[in-house]
Design an enzyme around this catalytic site. Sequence first.
Site, PDB file in Angstrom:
ATOM      1  N   SER A  79      14.319 -43.343 -11.994  1.00 40.89           N
ATOM      2  CA  SER A  79      14.113 -44.582 -11.250  1.00 40.89           C
ATOM      3  C   SER A  79      12.623 -44.741 -10.912  1.00 40.89           C
ATOM      4  O   SER A  79      11.776 -44.588 -11.786  1.00 40.89           O
ATOM      5  CB  SER A  79      15.001 -44.607 -10.005  1.00 40.89           C
ATOM      6  OG  SER A  79      14.955 -45.858  -9.364  1.00 40.89           O
ATOM      7  N   ARG A 128      17.993 -35.524 -10.922  1.00 38.68           N
ATOM      8  CA  ARG A 128      16.553 -35.782 -10.945  1.00 38.68           C
ATOM      9  C   ARG A 128      15.803 -34.517 -10.571  1.00 38.68           C
ATOM     10  O   ARG A 128      16.310 -33.662  -9.849  1.00 38.68           O
ATOM     11  CB  ARG A 128      16.175 -36.894  -9.958  1.00 38.68           C
ATOM     12  CG  ARG A 128      16.777 -38.245 -10.262  1.00 38.68           C
ATOM     13  CD  ARG A 128      16.329 -39.279  -9.248  1.00 38.68           C
ATOM     14  NE  ARG A 128      17.045 -40.534  -9.402  1.00 38.68           N
ATOM     15  CZ  ARG A 128      16.888 -41.588  -8.605  1.00 38.68           C
ATOM     16  NH1 ARG A 128      16.041 -41.524  -7.596  1.00 38.68           N
ATOM     17  NH2 ARG A 128      17.573 -42.701  -8.817  1.00 38.68           N
ATOM     18  N   THR A 145      22.765 -39.489  -5.566  1.00 33.40           N
ATOM     19  CA  THR A 145      23.323 -40.841  -5.509  1.00 33.40           C
ATOM     20  C   THR A 145      23.436 -41.445  -6.893  1.00 33.40           C
ATOM     21  O   THR A 145      24.378 -42.171  -7.202  1.00 33.40           O
ATOM     22  CB  THR A 145      22.434 -41.742  -4.624  1.00 33.40           C
ATOM     23  OG1 THR A 145      22.309 -41.131  -3.337  1.00 33.40           O
ATOM     24  CG2 THR A 145      23.054 -43.110  -4.456  1.00 33.40           C
TER      25      THR A 145
END
Length: 553
Positions: A151, A48, A44
């Site tokens: 994040s 990662r 999204t």
Amino acid sequence: MKLASMAGKPAPASMLVNIPRLVSAYYTNVPDPSVPAQRVAFGTSGHRGSALSCSFNEWHVLAISQAICQYRKQQGIDGPLYLGIDTHALSIPACASALEVLAANGVDVMLAEHDEYTPTPAISHAIIGHNRARRGAGKTGLADGIVITPSHNPPDDGGFKYNPPHGGPADNAVTRWIETAANDLLKQRLQGVQRMSHERALHASTTHRHDYLGSYVADLGHVIDMEVIRGAKIRMGVDPLGGAGVHYWARIAEQHGLDLSVVANEVDPTFRFMPLDWDGRIRMDPSSSYAMQNLIVLKDRFDIAFGCDTDHDRHGIVTRSSGLLAPNHYLAAAIDYLFKHRPGWSTTAAVGKTVVSSQMIDRVAAKLGRRIYEVPVGFKWFVDGLQDGSLGFVGEESAGASFLRHDGSVWTTDKDGMVPALLSAEITARMGRDPGEIYRELTREFGEPASDRVEAPATPQQKEKLAALTPQQVRSTELAGEAIESVLTHAPGNGASIGGLKVIARNGWFAARPSGTENIYKIYAESFLGDAHLRRIVNEAQGIVDEALASST
């Protein structure tokens, strides 16, 4: 979801990540591109993974950085690249690796002054500011950016995200291009990657310093009414959760004359100061009551308190009246306030939301006479509307949001945790009631929704089937005793695939979509008829999805 016995409690030393081992794995492990989990994969928002599982290490960063250089050349992007990092342990080594490639490719890189950590919104703000000035002053060279962050993910993760010249997350076409080029470089064992030593890269004529902190903080008065906050003498508390904005808050307080206290300013890559999240893992999620325990227990010291995740693109709002607000609750309160107190916005500016956000937002927007623009999960879908001012406020149920400046022009095209946090103080100051009280008033007018999000196991093949379902494969005609009004596999706002499905009845709905990183799918559900009705929706949603998956071929 099963709650861990240690949720909300301090992490024992035995759980803390071994930072030397993690960084060593970043430099020594070599990914095998024949293994799907070890390839570059943009989800999204960026690539990662963890060096310990060989899903995020130096080879990935070198390959992605070279792919971005190739993409810039193809697109004629020759202005500065704004590069920022958060406080995860892998961010500093990843920044060093990226700079070695960017400098070797002759890219003008803008690093933070004093090697300061850089929130995601500060990168977006810098890109937009440069490109706006370029248009106004006849300058050449479009800017873009890289944010090195996973994040709010656990401490052993790393992340790498590209923001094109519009300043927001890259869309699917761009990320597919970069992903493909990077994986080709991995297959070629990095042949084709241009690179110079880190020392040479730091002192290259193309490496510059930029005051992200100063320029972002100085501009905040154009998006938040600082005068009303000062005048009401609102007492604010903030927990940066050890993230990239840790040094921004004191400057915000000083420069804008705010009564704002930073309750914790520790930076530690183990994040040992974080209470454990619901599943017993360290996760810097400001929307989690378990991760936010250190601030929640202090809520009565302040008129309003807030926290942000590690790259400061998500917010968590703690009120005296309600404690930690659910993200959907705050989004509804913020929308109700903003569209009544931003006269500079276009009268046709709409509300942007994702398909898994609360229908309370729809009800509030309808009363305000504002159109709803509903899109799939992912902030990239909001970029164009923020740029041209056709979207006044946009938000996700995962506590990501941004909104326009006072004059109706773009602030950021990426999520900004700091601005929604400060908005909670503006709301409290102007209205004399905190956002929790505002939301309670909305429920008296529109009804009180109950909501939940659950996860269920799914094989990779089942995830593919779920993402490809059609409305015709949902055979049920009712949802929790109500007639199903619509079954969506594409978002109403832009017609884009939601990567799953959403089933809507009059007083409730659910959405199911596969996870981009785990072998699970998520069910989001909401009811305006109470908890018992919500439980029926969740149970029936599981059955509807199971039946649809079984019938798919």
